[in-house]
Design a protein around this motif. Sequence first.
Motif, PDB file in Angstrom:
ATOM      1  N   ILE A 159       0.921  -1.206  -0.021  1.00  0.00           N
ATOM      2  CA  ILE A 159      -0.005   0.161  -0.046  1.00  0.00           C
ATOM      3  C   ILE A 159       1.030   1.238  -0.101  1.00  0.00           C
ATOM      4  O   ILE A 159       0.626   2.413  -0.798  1.00  0.00           O
ATOM      5  CB  ILE A 159      -1.063  -0.010   1.018  1.00  0.00           C
ATOM      6  N   CYS A 160       2.033   1.213   0.696  1.00  0.00           N
ATOM      7  CA  CYS A 160       2.945   2.264   0.679  1.00  0.00           C
ATOM      8  C   CYS A 160       3.476   2.572  -0.690  1.00  0.00           C
ATOM      9  O   CYS A 160       3.516   3.726  -1.054  1.00  0.00           O
ATOM     10  CB  CYS A 160       3.779   2.291   1.864  1.00  0.00           C
ATOM     11  N   MET A 161       4.026   1.525  -1.082  1.00  0.00           N
ATOM     12  CA  MET A 161       4.625   1.810  -2.360  1.00  0.00           C
ATOM     13  C   MET A 161       3.451   2.278  -3.563  1.00  0.00           C
ATOM     14  O   MET A 161       3.832   2.971  -4.550  1.00  0.00           O
ATOM     15  CB  MET A 161       5.329   0.593  -3.043  1.00  0.00           C
ATOM     16  N   ALA A 162       2.270   1.635  -3.377  1.00  0.00           N
ATOM     17  CA  ALA A 162       1.085   1.972  -4.395  1.00  0.00           C
ATOM     18  C   ALA A 162       0.832   3.621  -4.057  1.00  0.00           C
ATOM     19  O   ALA A 162       0.460   4.168  -5.134  1.00  0.00           O
ATOM     20  CB  ALA A 162      -0.100   1.197  -3.941  1.00  0.00           C
ATOM     21  N   GLU A 163       0.979   4.230  -2.893  1.00  0.00           N
ATOM     22  CA  GLU A 163       0.556   5.572  -2.817  1.00  0.00           C
ATOM     23  C   GLU A 163       1.632   6.424  -3.449  1.00  0.00           C
ATOM     24  O   GLU A 163       1.533   7.293  -4.080  1.00  0.00           O
ATOM     25  CB  GLU A 163       0.842   5.955  -1.062  1.00  0.00           C
ATOM     26  N   GLY A 164       2.930   5.860  -3.792  1.00  0.00           N
ATOM     27  CA  GLY A 164       4.144   6.540  -4.623  1.00  0.00           C
ATOM     28  C   GLY A 164       3.659   6.487  -5.929  1.00  0.00           C
ATOM     29  O   GLY A 164       3.715   7.340  -6.651  1.00  0.00           O
ATOM     30  N   LEU A 165       2.968   5.429  -6.409  1.00  0.00           N
ATOM     31  CA  LEU A 165       2.599   5.192  -7.798  1.00  0.00           C
ATOM     32  C   LEU A 165       1.376   6.204  -8.073  1.00  0.00           C
ATOM     33  O   LEU A 165       1.338   6.791  -9.190  1.00  0.00           O
ATOM     34  CB  LEU A 165       2.353   3.653  -8.210  1.00  0.00           C
ATOM     35  N   LYS A 166       0.561   6.354  -7.181  1.00  0.00           N
ATOM     36  CA  LYS A 166      -0.476   7.141  -7.231  1.00  0.00           C
ATOM     37  C   LYS A 166      -0.225   8.584  -7.327  1.00  0.00           C
ATOM     38  O   LYS A 166      -0.650   9.517  -8.195  1.00  0.00           O
ATOM     39  CB  LYS A 166      -1.594   7.092  -5.987  1.00  0.00           C
ATOM     40  N   GLU A 167       0.743   9.077  -6.562  1.00  0.00           N
ATOM     41  CA  GLU A 167       1.502  10.222  -6.609  1.00  0.00           C
ATOM     42  C   GLU A 167       1.891  10.847  -8.029  1.00  0.00           C
ATOM     43  O   GLU A 167       1.777  11.604  -8.317  1.00  0.00           O
ATOM     44  CB  GLU A 167       2.561  10.503  -5.445  1.00  0.00           C
ATOM     45  N   ILE A 168       2.657   9.618  -8.624  1.00  0.00           N
ATOM     46  CA  ILE A 168       3.483   9.780  -9.900  1.00  0.00           C
ATOM     47  C   ILE A 168       2.335  10.160 -10.914  1.00  0.00           C
ATOM     48  O   ILE A 168       2.479  10.966 -11.684  1.00  0.00           O
ATOM     49  CB  ILE A 168       4.221   8.813 -10.147  1.00  0.00           C
ATOM     50  N   ALA A 169       1.297   9.397 -10.792  1.00  0.00           N
ATOM     51  CA  ALA A 169       0.365   9.357 -11.867  1.00  0.00           C
ATOM     52  C   ALA A 169      -0.514  10.597 -11.700  1.00  0.00           C
ATOM     53  O   ALA A 169      -0.960  11.365 -12.725  1.00  0.00           O
ATOM     54  CB  ALA A 169      -0.817   8.261 -11.684  1.00  0.00           C
ATOM     55  N   ALA A 170      -0.505  11.240 -10.603  1.00  0.00           N
ATOM     56  CA  ALA A 170      -1.106  12.546 -10.334  1.00  0.00           C
ATOM     57  C   ALA A 170      -0.392  13.461 -10.807  1.00  0.00           C
ATOM     58  O   ALA A 170      -0.866  14.794 -11.285  1.00  0.00           O
ATOM     59  CB  ALA A 170      -1.570  12.628  -8.912  1.00  0.00           C
ATOM     60  N   GLN A 171       1.057  13.556 -10.857  1.00  0.00           N
ATOM     61  CA  GLN A 171       1.634  14.369 -11.177  1.00  0.00           C
ATOM     62  C   GLN A 171       1.927  14.781 -12.702  1.00  0.00           C
ATOM     63  O   GLN A 171       2.001  15.597 -13.198  1.00  0.00           O
ATOM     64  CB  GLN A 171       3.185  14.327 -10.671  1.00  0.00           C
ATOM     65  N   SER A 172       1.781  13.304 -13.536  1.00  0.00           N
ATOM     66  CA  SER A 172       1.854  13.432 -14.930  1.00  0.00           C
ATOM     67  C   SER A 172       0.751  12.486 -15.650  1.00  0.00           C
ATOM     68  O   SER A 172       1.242  11.483 -16.154  1.00  0.00           O
ATOM     69  CB  SER A 172       3.243  12.834 -15.160  1.00  0.00           C
ATOM     70  N   PRO A 173      -0.290  12.737 -15.458  1.00  0.00           N
ATOM     71  CA  PRO A 173      -1.405  11.949 -15.927  1.00  0.00           C
ATOM     72  C   PRO A 173      -1.481  11.896 -17.622  1.00  0.00           C
ATOM     73  O   PRO A 173      -2.053  10.887 -18.080  1.00  0.00           O
ATOM     74  CB  PRO A 173      -2.803  12.769 -15.554  1.00  0.00           C
ATOM     75  N   SER A 174      -0.839  12.679 -18.150  1.00  0.00           N
ATOM     76  CA  SER A 174      -0.768  12.703 -19.622  1.00  0.00           C
ATOM     77  C   SER A 174       0.267  11.649 -20.372  1.00  0.00           C
ATOM     78  O   SER A 174       0.248  11.279 -21.429  1.00  0.00           O
ATOM     79  CB  SER A 174      -0.545  14.174 -20.081  1.00  0.00           C
ATOM     80  N   LEU A 175       1.257  11.461 -19.102  1.00  0.00           N
ATOM     81  CA  LEU A 175       2.349  10.919 -19.899  1.00  0.00           C
ATOM     82  C   LEU A 175       1.976   9.101 -19.564  1.00  0.00           C
ATOM     83  O   LEU A 175       2.268   8.340 -20.592  1.00  0.00           O
ATOM     84  CB  LEU A 175       3.597  11.070 -18.930  1.00  0.00           C
TER      85      LEU A 175
END
Length: 221
Positions: free
Chosen positions: A68-84
């Motif tokens: 869950i902690c690592m997935a939080e990081g993935l979610k943060e990345i996706a939020a920063q660059s949703p178009s990529l």
Amino acid sequence: MGIEEYINHHIEPEGDYLYRLWRATNVQLLHGRMASGHLQGRLLKMLVEMIRPQYILEVGTFSGYSAICMAEGLKEIAAQSPSLREKEERKIITFEINDEQEEFTRPWIENSPVAEYIDFRIGNAITEAPKLGMTFDMAFIDGDKRTYVETYESVFSLMRSGGFILADNTLWDGHVCDPAYDHDQQTLGIRKFNDYVSKDPRVEVVILPMRDGLTMIRKKL
């Protein structure tokens, strides 16, 4: 206030869901301290945000805290660059070999705010992960200490060049340098792993003396 409590008061908060999972893990499961916990969990999240992996392999889900902690990081990345890259393109594949763990762990993962980033599977990662036909950018090894070398080699073959492998519990409460544990199979497994990785010319390696020891490995080739 002890040093660990002091640290926990001066880093990113744990969050209510993870706090409740930590409590439930320690109340309902044997060896609850096996869960990553607040400090290591925040480190795992930040490392994901630094490495920016598309696919993460985890060996040893236990209660799901680290996933869950690592997935939080993935979610943060996706939020920063949703178009990529769309969020469904980033995923943690996490294997738990103990099928008795599923009843506790699966609901906590599936009800988490980051459930869509986690693919939780029951099975032996050493044999099952290679069948996925995937290349991973990051891996977290926290399974059977007696087979750490075998797990490492299996995971290594699935990593991209420049990818990172994290191995947990590599100081094993200091038992790795305590002769009183010379006949303990888990201690011997970790000692063998530490010796093996330190001499592996394919990687760079550093051991962080936090909690029970966390080894960071970068695949050079």
